[in-house]
Design a protein around this motif. Structure first.
Motif, PDB file in Angstrom:
ATOM      1  N   HIS A 258      48.427  34.359  -9.290  1.00 19.19           N
ATOM      2  CA  HIS A 258      47.721  34.462  -8.007  1.00 19.19           C
ATOM      3  C   HIS A 258      47.737  35.872  -7.461  1.00 19.19           C
TER       4      HIS A 258
ATOM      5  N   HIS B 277      48.024  37.549  -3.558  1.00 16.68           N
ATOM      6  CA  HIS B 277      48.429  37.089  -2.237  1.00 16.68           C
ATOM      7  C   HIS B 277      47.224  37.146  -1.301  1.00 16.68           C
TER       8      HIS B 277
ATOM      9  N   GLU C  80      56.030  41.700  -4.199  1.00 20.42           N
ATOM     10  CA  GLU C  80      56.969  40.620  -4.515  1.00 20.42           C
ATOM     11  C   GLU C  80      57.935  41.118  -5.580  1.00 20.42           C
TER      12      GLU C  80
ATOM     13  N   TYR D 248      60.573  39.835  -8.680  1.00 22.16           N
ATOM     14  CA  TYR D 248      61.041  38.767  -9.577  1.00 22.16           C
ATOM     15  C   TYR D 248      62.268  39.260 -10.323  1.00 22.16           C
TER      16      TYR D 248
ATOM     17  N   HIS E 126      49.728  38.259 -10.158  1.00 27.49           N
ATOM     18  CA  HIS E 126      50.879  38.168 -11.062  1.00 27.49           C
ATOM     19  C   HIS E 126      51.017  36.758 -11.621  1.00 27.49           C
TER      20      HIS E 126
ATOM     21  N   HIS F 196      48.980  32.419  -0.822  1.00 29.57           N
ATOM     22  CA  HIS F 196      48.608  32.423  -2.242  1.00 29.57           C
ATOM     23  C   HIS F 196      47.105  32.263  -2.394  1.00 29.57           C
TER      24      HIS F 196
HETATM   25 FE   LIG Z   1      53.297  35.958  -5.476  1.00 28.51          FE
END
Ligand SMILES: [Fe+2]
Length: 195
Positions: free
Chosen positions: A92, A94, A101, A103, A140, A162
């Motif tokens: 998705h 944003h 973001e 991870y 991403h 999203h």
């Molecule tokens: Fe995300």
């Protein structure tokens, strides 16, 4: 701050190996929810004739979607392939497209595949201990290239939202595939440059 939006301190336990939490319910994506996302539609349909396999699951916190909150949780992508394409998340942008973001890979092996509307793309490797930064404007998607669950922990600003629709419609520029035992990143023949 509005008193109704005041969030109390809390903690959650996520398993380092399988990524799951007994504290909250996960959102599950079986392959029947991934129609049109893989390059090989026929391969997807032939899997679905036998079984609606669980491809991935993740946690969505119910915090007010305000820019002063953070949303976090784990994402677990299970091992498998549709045709020669590895199991992956939908991916998705944003809604607030400039929102970044982070991870952090807890276990498993794979990539965070990213691309922005300006034409740049990247595939950053996930191995346990690796933190990957998805900057603002980059869609991403997590891709599992191994034979165990790919478990990552993510954090992002709670007002980001999203946008799945753009990727559902045009796909990612690149696919991550198994070419006779070798992991390759190839052009997506169905990608539409119409954003
Ligand atoms: Fe995300």
């Amino acid at each position: 701050m509005n008193i109704e939006q005041l969030v109390k301190p809390f903690s959650l336990l996520f398993d380092l190996k399988n990524g799951l939490s007994d504290d909250i319910e996960s959102t599950k994506r079986n392959l029947s929810k991934m129609k049109g996302m893989y390059a090989d539609n026929e391969a997807l349909e032939s899997i679905l004739e036998k079984e609606d396999t669980l491809a991935y699951e993740f946690y969505e916190l119910e915090l007010p979607n305000e820019d002063n909150n953070l949303l976090f949780g784990t994402s677990i992508v299970y091992p498998g392939k549709v045709g020669n394409e590895f199991f992956m998340t939908k991916g998705h942008f944003h809604n607030v497209i400039d929102t970044a973001e982070v991870y952090y890979c807890l276990s498993g092996e794979g990539y965070l595949l990213m691309e922005n509307p300006e034409g740049d793309w990247a595939a950053e490797e996930f191995t346990p201990g690796k933190a990957v930064y998805a900057p603002g404007r980059y869609a991403h998607r997590s891709v599992n290239i191994g034979d165990e669950p790919l478990v990552t922990f993510f954090v992002f600003r709670a007002d980001a939202g999203h946008d799945y629709g753009t990727i559902e419609e045009k796909g990612f520029r690149k696919l991550i595939v198994d070419n006779s035992g070798k992991v390759e990143i190839v052009d997506n023949p169905k990608w539409k440059n119409n954003r």
